[in-house]
Design an enzyme around this catalytic site. Structure first.
Site, short mmCIF file in Angstrom:
data_model
loop_
_atom_site.label_atom_id
_atom_site.label_comp_id
_atom_site.label_asym_id
_atom_site.label_seq_id
_atom_site.Cartn_x
_atom_site.Cartn_y
_atom_site.Cartn_z
CG LEU A 69 -2.01 1.05 1.27
CD1 LEU A 69 -3.25 0.50 1.98
CD2 LEU A 69 -1.53 2.30 1.99
CD GLN A 118 -0.96 2.27 -6.52
OE1 GLN A 118 -0.42 1.33 -7.07
NE2 GLN A 118 -1.33 3.36 -7.18
CD GLU A 119 -1.96 6.17 -0.93
OE1 GLU A 119 -1.69 7.31 -1.33
OE2 GLU A 119 -3.11 5.72 -0.86
CB SER A 120 4.67 7.65 -1.32
OG SER A 120 5.26 6.62 -0.53
CE1 TYR A 168 -4.08 3.66 -3.31
CE2 TYR A 168 -5.54 2.07 -2.27
CZ TYR A 168 -4.55 3.03 -2.18
OH TYR A 168 -4.02 3.35 -0.95
#
Length: 487
Positions: A313, A316-318, A443
Site C-alpha cells: 500500500l 502504491q501511495e508514494s 488501486y
C-alpha cells in the site's frame, strides 16, 4: 460675476451631459453605465463568491481527501485572494454554466472555451490551452488522418469547444458527421467507446490522459485543429471590477510560477495509478524498502495486518518516498491528509515512522467500520478501496451494486459498481455524488500485485537462507538449521 458664469456653465454642462447620455443609451443600448466596482462590491458585501462549475476529474470533484481538481484549486485561491468564502454550484453540464452565470452567478469555471462574442458574458484572460484529440476504440485500424473518420460514429460534448474544430474539419471533409451531447461527461463518452456504442470521440488531450487508465480499450488518435484557450466567465453589465480582479489574480499566479506548478501537478503526470513494471519495482525494493521494512513490521504487529500488505500500500501511495506530495497537499510515505493525520494522532506526515504507523492505523479503522456482513478478503479489499476513494463513495458503490441486483458485500460486484460513480446516471442517485470510481479498482489491483511480488521475494529469500544454513551429515544428507522467525 465669476460665480454666476460658473453656475450657468455648470447648468448647461449638466443639461448637455444628460442629453448626450440619453442619446447614447438610445443609439448604443449595449453601453453600460454601471459603476465599475458594483459586482465586486456586492461579492465583498455578502462575503462569498458563487461559482458555477461541473464535476469532472479536470475541474472539480469530491475525493477522499476533500474537494479537488485543477479549477477548484484556482477557484479556492481566487476566493482567498478576494478575502471571501467560496460557494459552489456543481450541478451543471458544460452547456448550462454560461446561462447560470448570466442569470445569477458570479463566475463560471468549468473547462470553458474562450468565446469573446458570447452575449452577456465577459471572459478572463486565458488560463491554459486545451488541445482537441480524437480517441477511438482499440481494434479499429487505420485511424491515421481525418479522412479515416468518415463513416464512424463520433461523439463530443456540446459547448465544450471541440465542435468548432470539427466544423473546421468538416469544411474539407463534408461527409464528416458527429453527435453532440449536453448530458454526458468525458468519462461517459469514453465508456461508450469502450462498450462499442461509439467508435470515436473528440475530447481534450489532458482529459484523455487523466481517464485513459480506466478505459484500456480507448486508443489515442490524432489532434484535431489548433488548441483552444480555457478561461473563466463573468456576467457583463455589472461593472468590470470583478473581471479585472480575476485577471489580476491569474496574472499574478502566472507571474509567480504557481499556475505552471499547478498545471504540472494536475496534468503533468498521468501515471499515478500505472502499475510500475517489475524492473522498476525491484530497483525500489532493493534501494528503498530496507529503510522502512522494520517500520512496516512494527505497524503490522500493532494493527494485525501483514507487513507486506502495508508495504505494498505504501508503494502504491508514494513509491516509498517520505517526501511525496499530491496535488491536493496530501503528503508523506502513506499520503495522509491533514484531517486523517489529526485523527490518528500524527504530527509530522513526512516522518516515515509516523506516516507508516498512522497509515496502518487508519486502514485498520476503516476495516473495522465496514459492515459485519463483509468478511474475509472482500473486507480487506473494500478497506483498501476506501483508503483511496473514501468510505462514503464505497458505500455509494455498494448501493449501486444492490440496485443492479448484485451483492454489496462482494468485492467482485462492488468493483464493477465503483466506475459507475463517474456516470451521472448513477452518481446522481447516491449520497456523495461523483467520484473517480475507476481509480480505487486499479488501486486495489496494483496493491495486490505489489503484495504478490513482495511475498514472492520474501519467500525466495527464506528458501535461499535455508540453503545457506544447511550442512551435510556423515551419510550425505542435507541438514537444515532453524530459520529465524520473521518479526
Amino acid at each position: 460675476m465669476t460665480t454666476l458664469i460658473y453656475r450657468h456653465f455648470s447648468a448647461l454642462s449638466s443639461f448637455y451631459y444628460a442629453l448626450i447620455a440619453v442619446v447614447l443609451l438610445v443609439m448604443v443600448p449595449t453601453i453600460s453605465l454601471t459603476p465599475p466596482g458594483e459586482h465586486l462590491n456586492q461579492i465583498h458585501d455578502r462575503d462569498f463568491m458563487t461559482v458555477h462549475t461541473r464535476t469532472s476529474p479536470t475541474t472539480y470533484y469530491e475525493g477522499r481527501r476533500g474537494p479537488t481538481g485543477f479549477e477548484y484549486e484556482l477557484m479556492r485561491r481566487f476566493a482567498d485572494y478576494l478575502g471571501v468564502s467560496l460557494n459552489l454550484d456543481a450541478s451543471h453540464h458544460v452547456d448550462s454554466v454560461l446561462p447560470a452565470v448570466r442569470e445569477r452567478g458570479d463566475l463560471g469555471a468549468a473547462g470553458l472555451p474562450l468565446a469573446p462574442d458570447t452575449p452577456g458574458i465577459h471572459f478572463t484572460r486565458p488560463i491554459i490551452n486545451m488541445q482537441p484529440l480524437l480517441v477511438y476504440r482499440r481494434g479499429i485500424y487505420g485511424i491515421d488522418e481525418p479522412a479515416d473518420l468518415i463513416g464512424l460514429e463520433i461523439g463530443t460534448l456540446s459547448a465544450s469547444g471541440t465542435s468548432a474544430n470539427l466544423r473546421e474539419l468538416q469544411a474539407d471533409y463534408p461527409a464528416l458527421s458527429w453527435k453532440e451531447s449536453n448530458e454526458l461527461e468525458v468519462a461517459e463518452l469514453m465508456a461508450q467507446i469502450e462498450d462499442e456504442s461509439l467508435d470515436a470521440a473528440v475530447i481534450y488531450d489532458h482529459q484523455f490522459r487523466l481517464n485513459r487508465l480506466f478505459f484500456p480499450n480507448v486508443e489515442r488518435g490524432f489532434f484535431i485543429g489548433e488548441p483552444i484557450s480555457m478561461a473563466w466567465a463573468v456576467p457583463s453589465g455589472r461593472g468590470l471590477g470583478f473581471l479585472q480582479a480575476a485577471n489580476r489574480f491569474l496574472e499574478d499566479l502566472q507571474g509567480s510560477g504557481m499556475l505552471d506548478r499547478l498545471k504540472s501537478r494536475y496534468f503533468g503526470h498521468d501515471d499515478y495509478l500505472e502499475y510500475v513494471g517489475t524492473r522498476t519495482f525491484l530497483s525500489h525494493l532493493d534501494s528503498r524498502l530496507p529503510r522502512y521494512e522494520g517500520l512496516f513490521k512494527q505497524a503490522a504487529r500493532k494493527t494485525g495486518f501483514d507487513w507486506k500488505l502495508l508495504a505494498a500500500l505504501g508503494y502504491q501511495e508514494s513509491h516509498w518516498d517520505p517526501d511525496a506530495v499530491s496535488p491536493t497537499g496530501v503528503r508523506g510515505l502513506m499520503m495522509l491528509t491533514r484531517p486523517t493525520a489529526k485523527e490518528v494522532g500524527i504530527e509530522n506526515r513526512r516522518d516515515p515512522a509516523q506516516s507508516i504507523d498512522g497509515g496502518a492505523r487508519y486502514l485498520r479503522s476503516i476495516h473495522d467500520r465496514l459492515p459485519e456482513s463483509i468478511t474475509g478478503d472482500d473486507r480487506l479489499y473494500m478497506a483498501m478501496a476506501s483508503y483511496n476513494v473514501g468510505l462514503g463513495h464505497l458505500y455509494d458503490a455498494r448501493k449501486i451494486a444492490e440496485m443492479r441486483g448484485d451483492n454489496p458485500d462482494s468485492w467482485a460486484d462492488v468493483r464493477e459498481a465503483l466506475p459507475l460513480l463517474q456516470q451521472r446516471e448513477w452518481h446522481s442517485k447516491t449520497r456523495h455524488g461523483y467520484a473517480r470510481g475507476g481509480e480505487p479498482v486499479i488501486y486495489v489491483r496494483n496493491i495486490r500485485r505489489y503484495y504478490e511480488m513482495i511475498e514472492y521475494i520474501e519467500r525466495s529469500r527464506r528458501q535461499f537462507f535455508q540453503l545457506e544454513q544447511t550442512t551435510v551429515n556423515d551419510e550425505g544428507l542435507l541438514l537444515f538449521d532453524p530459520v529465524p522467525p520473521l518479526n
